[in-house]
Motif scaffolding. Structure first.
Motif, PDB file in Angstrom:
ATOM      1  N   MET A 111       4.181   5.350  -5.787  1.00 34.64           N
ATOM      2  CA  MET A 111       4.211   5.264  -7.242  1.00 34.64           C
ATOM      3  C   MET A 111       3.063   6.070  -7.864  1.00 34.64           C
ATOM      4  SD  MET A 111       6.865   3.676  -8.175  1.00 34.64           S
ATOM      5  CE  MET A 111       7.709   4.361  -6.781  1.00 34.64           C
ATOM      6  N   TYR A 112       1.894   6.055  -7.223  1.00 40.35           N
ATOM      7  CA  TYR A 112       0.775   6.855  -7.717  1.00 40.35           C
ATOM      8  C   TYR A 112       1.147   8.335  -7.684  1.00 40.35           C
ATOM      9  CZ  TYR A 112      -4.071   8.044  -8.710  1.00 40.35           C
ATOM     10  OH  TYR A 112      -5.208   8.515  -9.313  1.00 40.35           O
ATOM     11  N   TRP A 113       1.800   8.763  -6.603  1.00 40.86           N
ATOM     12  CA  TRP A 113       2.241  10.151  -6.485  1.00 40.86           C
ATOM     13  C   TRP A 113       3.215  10.494  -7.621  1.00 40.86           C
ATOM     14  CZ3 TRP A 113       0.835  14.340  -3.888  1.00 40.86           C
ATOM     15  CH2 TRP A 113       1.715  15.412  -3.858  1.00 40.86           C
ATOM     16  N   GLU A 114       4.079   9.563  -7.964  1.00 42.96           N
ATOM     17  CA  GLU A 114       5.046   9.790  -9.034  1.00 42.96           C
ATOM     18  C   GLU A 114       4.391   9.953 -10.399  1.00 42.96           C
ATOM     19  OE1 GLU A 114       8.400  10.358  -9.184  1.00 42.96           O
ATOM     20  OE2 GLU A 114       8.173  10.592  -7.026  1.00 42.96           O
ATOM     21  N   ILE A 138      -3.519  -3.074  -7.777  1.00 44.69           N
ATOM     22  CA  ILE A 138      -2.595  -3.648  -6.793  1.00 44.69           C
ATOM     23  C   ILE A 138      -2.944  -3.167  -5.386  1.00 44.69           C
ATOM     24  CG2 ILE A 138      -0.187  -3.733  -6.025  1.00 44.69           C
ATOM     25  CD1 ILE A 138       0.604  -3.547  -9.003  1.00 44.69           C
ATOM     26  N   ALA A 139      -3.253  -1.878  -5.251  1.00 46.49           N
ATOM     27  CA  ALA A 139      -3.618  -1.338  -3.938  1.00 46.49           C
ATOM     28  C   ALA A 139      -4.905  -1.988  -3.429  1.00 46.49           C
ATOM     29  CB  ALA A 139      -3.771   0.177  -4.012  1.00 46.49           C
ATOM     30  N   PRO A 199       0.017   9.438 -20.540  1.00 51.25           N
ATOM     31  CA  PRO A 199       0.810   8.261 -20.167  1.00 51.25           C
ATOM     32  C   PRO A 199       0.623   7.834 -18.717  1.00 51.25           C
ATOM     33  CG  PRO A 199       2.203  10.203 -20.330  1.00 51.25           C
ATOM     34  CD  PRO A 199       0.848  10.608 -20.816  1.00 51.25           C
ATOM     35  N   GLU A 200      -0.040   8.652 -17.915  1.00 51.51           N
ATOM     36  CA  GLU A 200      -0.216   8.313 -16.506  1.00 51.51           C
ATOM     37  C   GLU A 200      -1.401   7.389 -16.249  1.00 51.51           C
ATOM     38  OE1 GLU A 200      -3.023  11.564 -17.324  1.00 51.51           O
ATOM     39  OE2 GLU A 200      -0.930  11.286 -17.824  1.00 51.51           O
ATOM     40  N   VAL A 201      -2.286   7.227 -17.226  1.00 56.95           N
ATOM     41  CA  VAL A 201      -3.532   6.493 -17.002  1.00 56.95           C
ATOM     42  C   VAL A 201      -3.293   5.015 -16.715  1.00 56.95           C
ATOM     43  CG1 VAL A 201      -5.701   5.768 -18.082  1.00 56.95           C
ATOM     44  CG2 VAL A 201      -4.910   8.116 -18.318  1.00 56.95           C
ATOM     45  N   LEU A 249       0.831  -1.210   0.000  1.00 57.39           N
ATOM     46  CA  LEU A 249       0.000   0.000   0.000  1.00 57.39           C
ATOM     47  C   LEU A 249       0.865   1.260   0.000  1.00 57.39           C
ATOM     48  CD1 LEU A 249      -2.863  -1.104   2.396  1.00 57.39           C
ATOM     49  CD2 LEU A 249      -3.081  -0.564  -0.039  1.00 57.39           C
ATOM     50  N   VAL A 250       1.942   1.258   0.771  1.00 62.19           N
ATOM     51  CA  VAL A 250       2.861   2.404   0.776  1.00 62.19           C
ATOM     52  C   VAL A 250       3.524   2.542  -0.594  1.00 62.19           C
ATOM     53  CG1 VAL A 250       5.026   3.272   1.745  1.00 62.19           C
ATOM     54  CG2 VAL A 250       3.248   2.367   3.259  1.00 62.19           C
ATOM     55  N   PHE A 251       3.980   1.428  -1.148  1.00 63.11           N
ATOM     56  CA  PHE A 251       4.596   1.432  -2.474  1.00 63.11           C
ATOM     57  C   PHE A 251       3.632   1.993  -3.522  1.00 63.11           C
ATOM     58  CE2 PHE A 251       5.045  -0.778  -6.554  1.00 63.11           C
ATOM     59  CZ  PHE A 251       6.315  -0.362  -6.930  1.00 63.11           C
TER      60      PHE A 251
END
Length: 152
Positions: free
Chosen positions: A18-21, A46-47, A35-37, A12-14
């Motif tokens: 990665m979502y923030w990135e 995954i979350a 490209p973020e979609v 969940l932290v990962f």
């Protein structure tokens, strides 16, 4: 804390990091997906699965239910085809850069269909070959001519 709880919290932290990135990706257009979609979609899946694992682990631990130990030999015996398909996919990813999209995809799709069908009679091989050729050439055409995206 069990391994499942630690794993799910770590995932969940990962996923959050990665979502923030994905907010750092270049913006394509206001009117179409950028490209973020796709990464965001995968990260949300995954979350979600990590959250389900966390909830199951907390309920199991709280109610004193027995956690079943993982036995790799049993797993490999039951899910050998899944393991083999993942290995085939790994070879496919390497082959993409070596021989290119069309030959690598032809071999990957044909081998994957034969592995899943578990039959090698003429009818099965004919259908698998037809699906393989149609899918490979269709994907190649759509990406190169319609979307103007280069494939290796």
């Amino acid at each position: 804390m069990t391994r499942n709880i630690a794993l799910s919290l770590g995932m969940l932290v990962f996923c959050a990091l990665m979502y923030w990135e994905t907010f750092n990706f270049p913006e394509a257009s206001r009117f179409r997906a950028g490209p973020e979609v796709f990464p965001r979609f995968i990260l949300l899946i995954i979350a979600g699965l990590s959250a389900i694992l966390l909830i199951r682990s907390l309920v199991t631990e709280r109610h004193g239910l027995k956690n079943v130990e993982f036995d790799f030999r049993v797993f490999a015996r039951e899910y050998w085809l899944v393991i083999a398909l993942f290995a085939l996919f790994g070879v496919y990813v390497v082959a993409l850069t070596v021989v290119g999209f069309v030959p690598a995809t032809l071999v990957f799709l044909m081998a994957g269909q034969i592995m899943i069908a578990r039959r090698t009679d003429a009818k099965t091989l004919g259908i698998a070959a037809a699906v393989t050729i149609f899918a490979t050439l269709s994907i190649s055409y759509i990406f190169s001519q319609v979307l103007r995206i280069w494939l290796p």
